[in-house]
Design an enzyme around this catalytic site. Sequence first.
Site, PDB file in Angstrom:
ATOM      1  N   THR A 138      -9.524   0.700 165.523  1.00 29.29           N
ATOM      2  CA  THR A 138     -10.674   1.505 165.103  1.00 29.29           C
ATOM      3  C   THR A 138     -10.950   2.527 166.196  1.00 29.29           C
ATOM      4  OG1 THR A 138     -11.646  -0.299 163.843  1.00 29.29           O
ATOM      5  CG2 THR A 138     -13.177   1.352 164.694  1.00 29.29           C
TER       6      THR A 138
ATOM      7  N   ARG B 100     -13.080  -4.562 150.949  1.00 29.91           N
ATOM      8  CA  ARG B 100     -13.877  -5.094 152.057  1.00 29.91           C
ATOM      9  C   ARG B 100     -14.352  -3.973 152.979  1.00 29.91           C
ATOM     10  NH1 ARG B 100     -12.750  -4.619 157.830  1.00 29.91           N
ATOM     11  NH2 ARG B 100     -13.817  -6.340 158.868  1.00 29.91           N
ATOM     12  N   VAL B 101     -15.599  -4.055 153.388  1.00 26.02           N
ATOM     13  CA  VAL B 101     -16.174  -3.095 154.321  1.00 26.02           C
ATOM     14  C   VAL B 101     -16.552  -3.832 155.603  1.00 26.02           C
ATOM     15  CG1 VAL B 101     -18.031  -1.421 154.685  1.00 26.02           C
ATOM     16  CG2 VAL B 101     -17.101  -1.762 152.390  1.00 26.02           C
ATOM     17  N   GLY B 102     -16.191  -3.265 156.736  1.00 26.80           N
ATOM     18  CA  GLY B 102     -16.572  -3.835 158.027  1.00 26.80           C
ATOM     19  C   GLY B 102     -17.795  -3.144 158.585  1.00 26.80           C
ATOM     20  N   ASP B 103     -17.953  -3.189 159.903  1.00 30.49           N
ATOM     21  CA  ASP B 103     -19.158  -2.622 160.504  1.00 30.49           C
ATOM     22  C   ASP B 103     -19.081  -1.119 160.722  1.00 30.49           C
ATOM     23  OD1 ASP B 103     -17.128  -3.276 162.483  1.00 30.49           O
ATOM     24  OD2 ASP B 103     -18.577  -2.640 163.986  1.00 30.49           O
TER      25      ASP B 103
ATOM     26  N   THR C   6     -16.377  -1.592 167.880  1.00 27.88           N
ATOM     27  CA  THR C   6     -15.047  -1.928 167.360  1.00 27.88           C
ATOM     28  C   THR C   6     -14.826  -3.424 167.539  1.00 27.88           C
ATOM     29  OG1 THR C   6     -12.678  -1.783 167.801  1.00 27.88           O
ATOM     30  CG2 THR C   6     -14.146  -1.159 169.598  1.00 27.88           C
ATOM     31  N   GLY C   7     -14.227  -4.056 166.549  1.00 21.68           N
ATOM     32  CA  GLY C   7     -13.976  -5.488 166.684  1.00 21.68           C
ATOM     33  C   GLY C   7     -14.012  -6.191 165.350  1.00 21.68           C
TER      34      GLY C   7
ATOM     35  N   GLY D 255     -15.388  -6.965 162.375  1.00 21.15           N
ATOM     36  CA  GLY D 255     -16.447  -6.261 161.657  1.00 21.15           C
ATOM     37  C   GLY D 255     -17.510  -7.133 161.027  1.00 21.15           C
TER      38      GLY D 255
END
Lengths: 304, 304
Positions: B173, B201-204, B224-225, B227
């Site tokens: 990211t 799927r959605v992350g942060d 970043t990481g 999510g």
Amino acid sequence: MTSPVDIVLAVHGGAGAISKDVISDERERDCHAALAAALRLGYAVLAKGGSSLDAVVASVCSLEDCPLFNAGRGSVLTYDARVRMDAAVMEGKDRRAGAVTNIHGVRNPVWLAREVMNSAHVFLTAEGAVEFARSVNAVFESDEYFITPERLLEWQETSASLAKTSVPAAVGTVGAVALDRDGTLAAATSTGGMVLKRWSRVGDSPVIGAGTYADNRSCAVSATGYGEIFLRAVAAHEVSSRVRHLRQDLESAVDVVLLDVQRLGGEGGMIAIDPTGNVAMRFNSEGMYRGYITGKGHLETKIW
Amino acid sequence: MTSPVDIVLAVHGGAGAISKDVISDERERDCHAALAAALRLGYAVLAKGGSSLDAVVASVCSLEDCPLFNAGRGSVLTYDARVRMDAAVMEGKDRRAGAVTNIHGVRNPVWLAREVMNSAHVFLTAEGAVEFARSVNAVFESDEYFITPERLLEWQETSASLAKTSVPAAVGTVGAVALDRDGTLAAATSTGGMVLKRWSRVGDSPVIGAGTYADNRSCAVSATGYGEIFLRAVAAHEVSSRVRHLRQDLESAVDVVLLDVQRLGGEGGMIAIDPTGNVAMRFNSEGMYRGYITGKGHLETKIW
């Protein structure tokens, strides 16, 4: 806490320009009855020792099933006259959360959000979320179920007068917050979003921190209003931060955040519960469908 | 502030299990060079009096164009071998924000996120967001542009060993934070998400408050990481809350939130800048591609 805490649950059915002149006495009665029914369903869960998560999901499912509110059945229509729904749940003990956006066909978006919470993910969207819904055997309904005659008329009228309106109102988002006997908080929110929305627009409701948040160290919050502004204010988490970091009382924290929302050009409302059972139900718009029920079964519903 | 503040900009190219044994010297050099190039592009904007928003978009576009990172060209592949990208931008003066999730074909997702910011909306998703991209004449590229041979190989290997891995890593990211001469902060984040992701799927990264946040009263943050955990922690906004409400210094605030992320079972990193120009670049994973450049042009890039 060693002794069981007193259960409490609050629900909302949206904040916004709810004019007394426009709403008939019959509709007013129906809204009160729907809020009370949602409260009693959630209360029944809590009263028999169930979790706050189960309670808020039960309450919100009931409001989704009611065609009067903008969530599940009775959702507003998009620009191209479809129903596209968003929902989120969160529980305050481990801050587990689940959310879906732009789903269609699923009878209870909040139920699906909880299924997402129980998966490896937190946030699913659009066709992928619908595919996930099929994989967990969600109950599906047809367009005829979701699209009420009233919403179709609203869509026709709003489409015709689009040039006149700058920001279409989004009244009718539903939500619930609860505290269970274990002292665990939970929040849930569900919405059809903005009438005439385009481009798979997402508001604050399904966004963890913006429209929905729960943390046993502070409070559980469900918001309703002008979604874009609540998103920018990270409204629900900001209420939690104020309670946790500044030790503000719940109502003051909600009021400060609503003032911030107003300053950014938005309006709406929030319901919140803290771990000691305090309830805040505040709004800066004309009205907010809302109500709460306490451990002793005392129930109140209000609009203005 | 009456006198112009000192400009500063930081970027990241993802945090995670970046093993020294696995990365070749050549790749290490290429990553340093790509981070430095991104820093210089953003710096050029700031040095001529441009806005922090323009600077972070320039830096992140450059990292999106670089096939080494998991954003834009070189994004990881989904379960069905597609590229689906997320991005967000936010500026700290009026807390305006824009975000997109699950888009495809758009060369620079962060550019699109800024276009969303300039629209009536904050958050668009999937096909609707792609339709919006066409309406604002976004630059589109073919699958061949996005899908690099390396990502295809990674997809094949990860698909084959899926049973062995519980949570696929999501390294790469990209993000940037900046402070301009007017004292305004901005943040931007862009990602291809998790390899083998399903169900849209959605992350942060694209979630305002979780992976991206900017507020002139506190700081600008890009995360970043893992999510899902950053989403539940509302990580970026929690850093901002700690700086604003608890008056914590930036680095301590970031470290406390990363500890919280760890406690919830996640890892990753964050870069952040406050209005006085302090920079924090912290992580609890093996490494984080990162770098910063100061007003005097001092530039540093690091991985471990």
